[in-house]
Design a protein around this motif. Sequence first.
Motif, short mmCIF file in Angstrom:
data_model
loop_
_atom_site.label_atom_id
_atom_site.label_comp_id
_atom_site.label_asym_id
_atom_site.label_seq_id
_atom_site.Cartn_x
_atom_site.Cartn_y
_atom_site.Cartn_z
N LYS A 40 -8.42 -15.68 1.78
CA LYS A 40 -9.22 -14.94 2.76
C LYS A 40 -8.42 -13.81 3.39
O LYS A 40 -8.95 -12.75 3.71
N THR A 41 -7.13 -14.06 3.63
CA THR A 41 -6.26 -13.04 4.20
C THR A 41 -5.36 -12.48 3.11
O THR A 41 -4.69 -13.25 2.41
N ASN A 42 -5.35 -11.18 2.96
CA ASN A 42 -4.55 -10.53 1.93
C ASN A 42 -3.34 -9.88 2.57
O ASN A 42 -3.48 -8.99 3.42
N ASN A 43 -2.16 -10.33 2.17
CA ASN A 43 -0.92 -9.85 2.77
C ASN A 43 -0.05 -9.09 1.77
O ASN A 43 1.16 -8.98 1.96
N SER A 44 -0.65 -8.57 0.71
CA SER A 44 0.13 -7.89 -0.33
C SER A 44 0.16 -6.38 -0.16
O SER A 44 0.91 -5.69 -0.86
N GLY A 45 -0.63 -5.84 0.75
CA GLY A 45 -0.65 -4.39 0.96
C GLY A 45 0.58 -3.92 1.71
O GLY A 45 1.05 -4.56 2.66
N VAL A 46 1.15 -2.80 1.29
CA VAL A 46 2.38 -2.30 1.89
C VAL A 46 2.36 -0.78 1.89
O VAL A 46 1.71 -0.15 1.05
N ILE A 121 13.36 -1.45 -0.04
CA ILE A 121 14.03 -2.49 0.74
C ILE A 121 13.01 -3.12 1.69
O ILE A 121 12.24 -2.42 2.34
N ALA A 122 13.01 -4.44 1.77
CA ALA A 122 12.00 -5.16 2.56
C ALA A 122 12.02 -4.75 4.03
O ALA A 122 10.96 -4.68 4.67
N GLN A 123 13.18 -4.46 4.57
CA GLN A 123 13.28 -4.10 5.99
C GLN A 123 12.60 -2.77 6.31
O GLN A 123 12.32 -2.49 7.47
N ASN A 124 12.32 -1.95 5.29
CA ASN A 124 11.67 -0.66 5.51
C ASN A 124 10.16 -0.73 5.32
O ASN A 124 9.48 0.29 5.51
N ALA A 125 9.64 -1.87 4.97
CA ALA A 125 8.22 -1.99 4.63
C ALA A 125 7.37 -2.28 5.86
O ALA A 125 7.79 -2.97 6.79
N LYS A 126 6.14 -1.76 5.84
CA LYS A 126 5.12 -2.07 6.82
C LYS A 126 3.87 -2.53 6.09
O LYS A 126 3.64 -2.16 4.95
N GLN A 127 3.05 -3.30 6.77
CA GLN A 127 1.93 -3.95 6.10
C GLN A 127 0.61 -3.24 6.37
O GLN A 127 0.37 -2.71 7.47
N VAL A 128 -0.24 -3.21 5.33
CA VAL A 128 -1.58 -2.65 5.45
C VAL A 128 -2.57 -3.57 4.76
O VAL A 128 -2.19 -4.43 3.96
N TYR A 129 -3.84 -3.36 5.09
CA TYR A 129 -4.94 -4.08 4.45
C TYR A 129 -5.92 -3.05 3.91
O TYR A 129 -6.19 -2.03 4.56
N TYR A 130 -6.44 -3.30 2.73
CA TYR A 130 -7.36 -2.37 2.07
C TYR A 130 -8.78 -2.92 2.13
O TYR A 130 -9.05 -4.04 1.70
N ALA A 131 -9.69 -2.12 2.68
CA ALA A 131 -11.10 -2.50 2.80
C ALA A 131 -11.93 -1.62 1.88
O ALA A 131 -11.77 -0.38 1.85
N SER A 132 -12.83 -2.23 1.15
CA SER A 132 -13.68 -1.49 0.21
C SER A 132 -14.95 -1.01 0.89
O SER A 132 -15.24 -1.34 2.04
N TYR A 133 -15.76 -0.24 0.13
CA TYR A 133 -17.07 0.22 0.57
C TYR A 133 -18.13 -0.61 -0.14
O TYR A 133 -18.56 -0.26 -1.25
N SER A 148 -1.75 -2.99 9.71
CA SER A 148 -1.63 -4.24 10.45
C SER A 148 -0.63 -4.09 11.58
O SER A 148 0.30 -3.27 11.52
N LYS A 149 -0.80 -4.91 12.61
CA LYS A 149 0.13 -4.95 13.73
C LYS A 149 1.07 -6.12 13.55
O LYS A 149 0.67 -7.21 13.18
N SER A 150 2.34 -5.88 13.82
CA SER A 150 3.34 -6.93 13.65
C SER A 150 3.16 -8.01 14.70
O SER A 150 2.72 -7.76 15.82
N VAL A 151 3.52 -9.23 14.37
CA VAL A 151 3.39 -10.38 15.26
C VAL A 151 4.65 -10.51 16.09
O VAL A 151 5.76 -10.45 15.57
N GLY A 152 4.46 -10.69 17.41
CA GLY A 152 5.60 -10.91 18.29
C GLY A 152 6.32 -9.65 18.70
O GLY A 152 7.41 -9.71 19.27
#
Length: 217
Positions: A40-46, A121-133, A148-152
């Motif tokens: 249900k939650t997709n966490n692969s977008g970067v 490098i993983a430390q330079n990555a930020k997360q996104v989510y892709y929504a379709s039409y 996405s907003k980071s937790v904490g």
Amino acid sequence: MAEELLKEVALGPESQVLTMNKYCVNGFKFQIEEVSRNKKTNNSGVYIQGDVDGTGQTIEYYGVIQKIIKVRYSGWPKKKIVLFWCEWFDPSHRGTKMDHQHNITKVKHTRKYRNYDPFIIAQNAKQVYYASYPLRRDKADWWVVIKSKSVGRTKIDNVLDVAYQNDVAIVQQEVEVELETPLQHPQHILEEVSDELLNVGEEISENEKNESFDDEE
């Protein structure tokens, strides 16, 4: 110590590497596309910011994580680095569009980045989510990017001035000294109280006594 460290890094990583399905960094939980596909939650977008183009705009690369790799180097202290192997979308205007009026970014998921540059490098990555039409067949090839907003973590734009404890103590000390100082005329002139004011004070005291005596009766 620095020379030894550079030599160990220059020799390259160890032959064995560790692959992972998920990795937490920068307040995000990342997963590879294969694991996130049926959830249900997709966490692969970067996404990651690149260089500045000819117009002065910073190029943003959007993609999907295919593999998470941990690379180790020999020697002491232990050295390791985590890399994201990503499949990137075309960052040009044909594959990525910006709607500055509504602050919306769209990527064409059917158009990939041609150059071979999959690792970040993983430390330079930020997360996104892709929504379709779902209701627009003419935009089936396009996805809307939702960052996405980071937790904490809390992003603060305006930082208030810091109030130092020493300054507060000095102000409090000055106030206390002013309160201890007796009140005086600025020109040190002493005014005498007339007898009429004293008589008025005595009459008020007598009236108060009579009122209290009447209340007792």
